[in-house]
Scaffold this active site. Structure first.
Site, short mmCIF file in Angstrom:
data_model
loop_
_atom_site.label_atom_id
_atom_site.label_comp_id
_atom_site.label_asym_id
_atom_site.label_seq_id
_atom_site.Cartn_x
_atom_site.Cartn_y
_atom_site.Cartn_z
NE ARG A 48 -4.25 1.85 2.31
CZ ARG A 48 -4.24 2.70 3.09
NH1 ARG A 48 -3.38 2.85 3.98
NH2 ARG A 48 -5.23 3.52 2.97
CB ILE A 74 -5.60 5.69 -0.60
CG1 ILE A 74 -5.42 4.14 -1.12
CG2 ILE A 74 -5.05 6.20 0.42
CD1 ILE A 74 -4.03 3.67 -1.11
CB SER A 75 -10.73 3.07 0.29
OG SER A 75 -11.42 3.67 -0.76
CD GLN A 76 -11.42 2.65 7.77
OE1 GLN A 76 -12.21 3.33 7.35
NE2 GLN A 76 -11.21 2.02 8.90
#
Ligand code: SAH
Length: 226
Positions: A48, A74-76
């Protein structure tokens, strides 16, 4: 089932991005109800930290959304895990559409799971960077610069559709591109937050719906940006 992960070991990092730091994230996701080992394994191996700015890399394995520029995030990881897990509820999916490429992280998770991934992004700058990441990680992800609310009709139907931006209502054009037996996951709601909805289309084309979680995505917008 053994996950088919298609990443090279060189993609693994060191220091704050080490395997130990990633394993801690996996344990946290488990503690928060993520149970699908294929999904957890994909999150363990996809780096990530390569999907965010270097200045934020030390926070890459925190369970939090992070800025990626252009007012987007950016999503959790928990949300990525939950959405991906929902795809694997029914039959094994093969072709999956994502609306809102952003950093490319969610698409990379899908690609690492061996899915055939199609992703659409309206901001050209973000898409160009995401494409570089797909290439350097050797991921087979097809992408286009478009308004994802029209889906990708030429490639439809899809066994799974993930919408990673929030809208006041479900987008009919996307539901229509779902194959029988398919699952669509989308954050829906007006105002600050949304409900993460899961739609299932059965073999006869009937739709059922349930709510997975309360979430806060950036908005699904119209029109293209270079
Ligand atoms: N899935 C992403 C999260 C991205 S945030 C990730 O893993 O990083 C949501 C993204 O959706 C943003 O990049 C935003 O530009 C994009 N987006 C918003 N409306 C869109 C639309 N109509 N079509 C395509 N992308 C859209």
């Amino acid at each position: 089932m053994t996950p088919r992960l298609r990443l090279q070991p060189e993609a693994l990092g060191v220091g704050m991005t080490s395997q130990r730091v990633r394993d801690r994230l996996i344990e946290r996701l488990r503690g928060n109800g993520i149970t699908d080992e294929r999904v957890l394994n994909a999150i363990r191996v996809v780096p990530r930290h390569l999907f965010i700015d270097e200045a934020l890399a030390t926070r890459a394995y925190e369970d939090t959304a992070l800025p990626i520029g252009h007012g987007q995030t950016i999503s959790q990881p928990w949300v990525v895990a939950k959405m991906t897990e929902a795809l694997f509820d029914g039959a094994q999916p093969r072709r999956v559409l994502e609306v809102g490429t952003g950093s490319g992280y969610q698409a990379a998770i899908l690609g690492a799971l061996g899915l055939e991934v199609f992703t659409v992004e309206r901001i050209g700058d973000l898409l160009r960077v995401a494409r570089k990441r797909f290439r350097s990680l050797g991921l087979n992800v097809r992408s286009k610069h478009d308004d994802g609310r029209v889906g990708w009709p030429e490639e439809a139907p899809f066994d799974g559709i993930l919408v990673t931006a929030g809208a006041p209502a479900l987008v009919d054009a996307l539901t229509a591109q779902l194959a029988p037996g398919g699952v669509l996951v989308a954050p829906v709601g007006a105002g600050g937050g949304q409900s993460l909805l899961r739609l299932r289309k059965d073999a006869e084309g009937h739709i059922t719906q349930d709510t997975l979680a309360s979430v806060a995505f950036v908005p699904l917008l119209s029109g293209l940006v270079d």
